[in-house]
Design an enzyme around this catalytic site. Structure first.
Site, short mmCIF file in Angstrom:
data_model
loop_
_atom_site.label_atom_id
_atom_site.label_comp_id
_atom_site.label_asym_id
_atom_site.label_seq_id
_atom_site.Cartn_x
_atom_site.Cartn_y
_atom_site.Cartn_z
N GLU A 235 0.86 -1.19 0.00
CA GLU A 235 0.00 0.00 0.00
C GLU A 235 0.89 1.24 0.00
O GLU A 235 1.63 1.48 0.95
CB GLU A 235 -0.92 0.01 1.22
CG GLU A 235 -1.89 1.18 1.25
CD GLU A 235 -2.70 1.22 2.53
OE1 GLU A 235 -2.71 2.28 3.19
OE2 GLU A 235 -3.30 0.18 2.88
N CYS A 269 -2.28 8.81 2.58
CA CYS A 269 -1.97 8.32 1.23
C CYS A 269 -3.03 8.67 0.20
O CYS A 269 -2.76 8.62 -1.00
CB CYS A 269 -1.72 6.81 1.26
SG CYS A 269 -3.10 5.84 1.86
#
Length: 461
Positions: A235, A269
């Site tokens: 990720e 993110c």
């Protein structure tokens, strides 16, 4: 020989705690023990024990709610109001693992579809994949650990977790609570170590599954070095785009964009970074975002009145300052912020029309910066949004179903939010990056599926 790592408050840079570090010989021993546990199937923990351990862990977290929230703010710089939300999500995540244990089911495979298969009964079941090794990021120091460790415990995988060196304390507390709740310590270990030891651990042939949350450069490099047969989930980040339609409700949109872009000082993110708006609205949107940004209080995250905390390290302030200056020198209009407020803080910043070739337009800023761009059409906005090698979550603001579905169908993203910011997430939904932004899918249930594998039984009747 172990040593000690000092943990500092990222705002004051004062030491707030320490963590004992491990060398390879210690990590090697942990891997050997974890691998032995996995290979000895008679020692696997039955589902009811794993469920009870996770339930007790959730209750321990509830009892220590405020302490956990303060620690997130103290070591990670996330404002206390948001740290409390993180603790609640982490507790919910542990409880979600309990629920998902009951969903780890197989299925019957029809065998008599041809003469060759007739006279047989077949079914599948899910088994743990092996030793899980996880490396985590600093920006959600408790909830990310829960997402990587609790699914391993729930599926019956021995797990070794390496927290970010900036924020190990929340991880150590969570692992300690698992042990306190009854998990035998060898089934879950936390390792604070240097990068060399971490890489040796991650690429070891005893690892069955590798979970990584962090930079794309490091994640893809480590994936290339995994032992044959090891599975992984990566990720990374992106530069999340927002498409604004002509009919968007600007006043309703502004608080959502400000939250999505400046929450945790942009250290998320899927933080709102690139807002593409019609020429008739871009200036107004940028000015209203700037007004919202100027109202935010920047300071020590442990102060309950702080809206935006520090960046995780002073070097990140230097980098954000450099990128913003580059954009302004290239012709971007500065409407708010654009300056450091101290060694560890940067003012929430709004830029209008940065050039396409500067870093704030090309790379993930991971700082408190929102860029607004004037574009002539939805088609141009989507093409520009899709032009980077990153693809994670995106958003569109519109009152038109046609525009909404145009964005849903054409944006290169794993999730498209309609009339909401790009950083929206609940922990049971799939959460993943495409292309350079990641590999495989996060989210509690999806991670548990990845940490198990199918085994089929075929019985000739």
């Amino acid at each position: 020989m172990s040593s000690t790592l000092d943990v500092v408050n990222p705002y004051s840079l004062e030491v707030i705690g320490s963590a004992e570090t491990s060398e390879w010989d210690q990590v090697d021993g942990m891997l050997a023990t974890a691998h032995r546990l996995f290979r000895q199937r008679d020692s696997w923990l039955p589902a009811y024990q794993r469920i009870e351990i996770l339930k007790k862990t959730a209750r321990l977290m509830e009892a220590r709610f405020e302490d956990l929230a303060f620690q997130i703010a103290n070591e990670g710089g996330k404002p206390l109001v948001d740290a409390r939300v993180e603790v609640m999500r982490a507790i919910d995540g542990v409880e979600l693992c309990v629920h998902e244990v009951g969903q780890m089911t197989g299925r019957e495979i029809p065998m008599d579809l041809t003469e060759a298969g007739s006279g047989r009964l077949a079914f599948t079941q899910r088994e743990p994949i092996g030793v899980v090794v996880a490396a985590s990021a600093f920006n959600h120091p408790l909830n990310l650990i829960v997402h990587q460790v609790a699914p391993a415990v729930a599926t019956g995988c021995p797990v070794i977790i390496k927290p970010a060196p900036d924020t190990p304390l929340s991880c150590l507390d969570f692992v300690g609570m698992l042990h306190e709740a009854g998990l035998p310590p060898d089934w879950c270990r936390a390792v604070v170590c240097n990068n060399e030891v971490a890489e040796q651990m991650i690429t070891d042939p005893r690892v069955g599954f590798f979970s990584f949350i962090g930079s794309a450069r490091v994640g893809w490099m480590l994936r290339s070095k995994l032992t044959p047969g090891a599975r992984c989930a990566l990720e990374h980040g992106g530069a999340a785009p927002v498409i604004v339609g002509e009919d968007a409700d600007i006043d309703e949109m502004i608080p959502l964009l400000a939250k999505g872009g400046l929450y945790h000082s942009g250290q998320v993110c899927v933080s709102v970074q690139r807002v593409f708006a019609p020429p008739s609205k871009a200036q107004e949107i940028a000015q209203k975002l700037a007004a919202a940004a100027k109202l935010l209080k920047v300071g020590d995250a442990t102060d309950a009145t702080t809206d935006c905390g520090p960046l995780i390290r002073p070097g990140e302030v230097d980098r954000v300052e450099e990128w913003v200056s580059e954009a302004i020198d290239g012709g971007a209009e500065l409407l708010a912020g654009g300056k450091r407020l101290g060694p560890t803080t940067y003012a929430p910043t709004v830029l209008l029309n940065p050039p396409a070739n500067v870093r704030v337009s090309q790379l993930e800023i991971f700082g408190p910066v929102i860029c607004v761009y004037s574009v002539d059409s939805i088609t141009e906005a989507i093409e520009t949004a899709n032009s980077l090698p990153f693809a994670f979550q995106a958003a569109v603001f519109t009152q038109s179903l046609e525009t909404a579905f145009q964005a849903i169908q054409r944006l290169d993203a794993t999730a498209v939010m309609v009339n909401d910011h790009t950083a929206f997430r609940v922990d049971w939904m799939p959460f993943a990056g495409r292309r350079q932004s990641g590999y495989n899918t996060g989210g509690i249930g999806y991670t548990m599926h990845d940490m198990t594998q199918d085994k089929m039984a075929v019985i000739r009747l």
